[in-house]
Motif scaffolding. Sequence first.
Motif, PDB file in Angstrom:
ATOM      1  N   ALA A  16      -8.696  37.854 -20.389  1.00 53.25           N
ATOM      2  CA  ALA A  16      -9.441  36.704 -20.285  1.00 53.25           C
ATOM      3  C   ALA A  16      -9.521  36.374 -18.743  1.00 53.25           C
ATOM      4  N   GLY A  17      -8.422  36.719 -17.956  1.00 53.35           N
ATOM      5  CA  GLY A  17      -8.681  36.666 -16.550  1.00 53.35           C
ATOM      6  C   GLY A  17      -9.548  37.561 -15.842  1.00 53.35           C
ATOM      7  N   GLY A  18      -9.532  38.927 -16.615  1.00 59.16           N
ATOM      8  CA  GLY A  18     -10.406  39.889 -15.850  1.00 59.16           C
ATOM      9  C   GLY A  18     -11.900  39.441 -16.173  1.00 59.16           C
ATOM     10  N   VAL A  19     -12.351  38.946 -17.302  1.00 64.68           N
ATOM     11  CA  VAL A  19     -13.431  38.665 -17.557  1.00 64.68           C
ATOM     12  C   VAL A  19     -13.956  37.495 -16.662  1.00 64.68           C
ATOM     13  N   VAL A  20     -13.174  36.535 -16.520  1.00 69.80           N
ATOM     14  CA  VAL A  20     -13.621  35.449 -15.805  1.00 69.80           C
ATOM     15  C   VAL A  20     -13.754  36.027 -14.321  1.00 69.80           C
ATOM     16  N   THR A  21     -12.927  36.742 -13.709  1.00 73.72           N
ATOM     17  CA  THR A  21     -13.127  37.248 -12.368  1.00 73.72           C
ATOM     18  C   THR A  21     -14.288  37.993 -12.262  1.00 73.72           C
ATOM     19  N   TYR A  22     -14.524  38.959 -13.216  1.00 72.41           N
ATOM     20  CA  TYR A  22     -15.937  39.619 -13.020  1.00 72.41           C
ATOM     21  C   TYR A  22     -17.195  38.811 -13.295  1.00 72.41           C
ATOM     22  N   GLN A  26     -20.208  38.303 -10.296  1.00 76.27           N
ATOM     23  CA  GLN A  26     -21.470  38.675 -10.494  1.00 76.27           C
ATOM     24  C   GLN A  26     -22.332  37.054 -10.250  1.00 76.27           C
ATOM     25  N   VAL A  27     -21.796  36.089 -10.535  1.00 71.18           N
ATOM     26  CA  VAL A  27     -22.569  34.751 -10.304  1.00 71.18           C
ATOM     27  C   VAL A  27     -22.619  34.516  -8.878  1.00 71.18           C
ATOM     28  N   THR A  28     -21.517  34.847  -8.144  1.00 67.96           N
ATOM     29  CA  THR A  28     -21.701  34.545  -6.623  1.00 67.96           C
ATOM     30  C   THR A  28     -22.085  35.749  -5.477  1.00 67.96           C
ATOM     31  N   ALA A  29     -22.340  36.822  -6.464  1.00 66.89           N
ATOM     32  CA  ALA A  29     -22.980  37.951  -5.445  1.00 66.89           C
ATOM     33  C   ALA A  29     -24.313  37.371  -4.821  1.00 66.89           C
ATOM     34  N   LEU A  30     -24.649  37.873  -3.570  1.00 67.00           N
ATOM     35  CA  LEU A  30     -25.812  37.878  -2.863  1.00 67.00           C
ATOM     36  C   LEU A  30     -26.854  38.778  -3.549  1.00 67.00           C
ATOM     37  N   PRO A  31     -27.952  38.364  -3.482  1.00 73.07           N
ATOM     38  CA  PRO A  31     -28.980  39.481  -4.111  1.00 73.07           C
ATOM     39  C   PRO A  31     -29.029  40.406  -2.910  1.00 73.07           C
ATOM     40  N   ASP A  32     -29.762  41.530  -3.307  1.00 72.73           N
ATOM     41  CA  ASP A  32     -29.900  42.811  -2.549  1.00 72.73           C
ATOM     42  C   ASP A  32     -30.971  42.236  -1.379  1.00 72.73           C
ATOM     43  N   TRP A  33     -32.083  41.715  -1.818  1.00 74.39           N
ATOM     44  CA  TRP A  33     -33.215  41.202  -0.817  1.00 74.39           C
ATOM     45  C   TRP A  33     -32.527  40.265   0.316  1.00 74.39           C
ATOM     46  N   TYR A  34     -31.543  39.510  -0.054  1.00 74.70           N
ATOM     47  CA  TYR A  34     -31.030  38.570   1.104  1.00 74.70           C
ATOM     48  C   TYR A  34     -29.970  39.375   2.208  1.00 74.70           C
ATOM     49  N   THR A  35     -29.271  40.198   1.569  1.00 76.01           N
ATOM     50  CA  THR A  35     -28.549  40.868   2.323  1.00 76.01           C
ATOM     51  C   THR A  35     -29.384  41.803   3.535  1.00 76.01           C
TER      52      THR A  35
END
Length: 83
Positions: A16-22, A26-35
Motif C-alpha cells: 500500500a505504501g508503494g502504491v501511494v508513493t507511485y 504521478q500526480v505531482t509530476a510536471l508535464p513535459d511541455w512545462y519542463t
Amino acid sequence: MWKKLAIVLLVLLLLAGGVVTYLWLQVTALPDWYTELAQEDAPAAVEDASGKLQWQPTEGKAGRRSCATSTARPLARRRRSKR
C-alpha cells in the motif's frame, strides 16, 4: 499463526505504501511541455570583468512579455448591498 498474520499485514502495508508513493509521484509530476518551456526561457549566466555572474536573457528572448502581464486586465470587484 500470529506470526504469519503479522508478516501478511506487513507485506500489505508495504504494498500500500508503494502504491501511494507511485500515485503521489504521478500526480505531482510536471508535464513535459512545462519542463521544455522552462529550459527554453532559462536565462544564461555570464561573468563580467570582475568575475561576478551577470544574468542575461538568452538570444531571442529579450523584450518578450509573458501572457499574464501583456493582456491581463484587473478584475473589477462589485459588492452587492445586503438590503
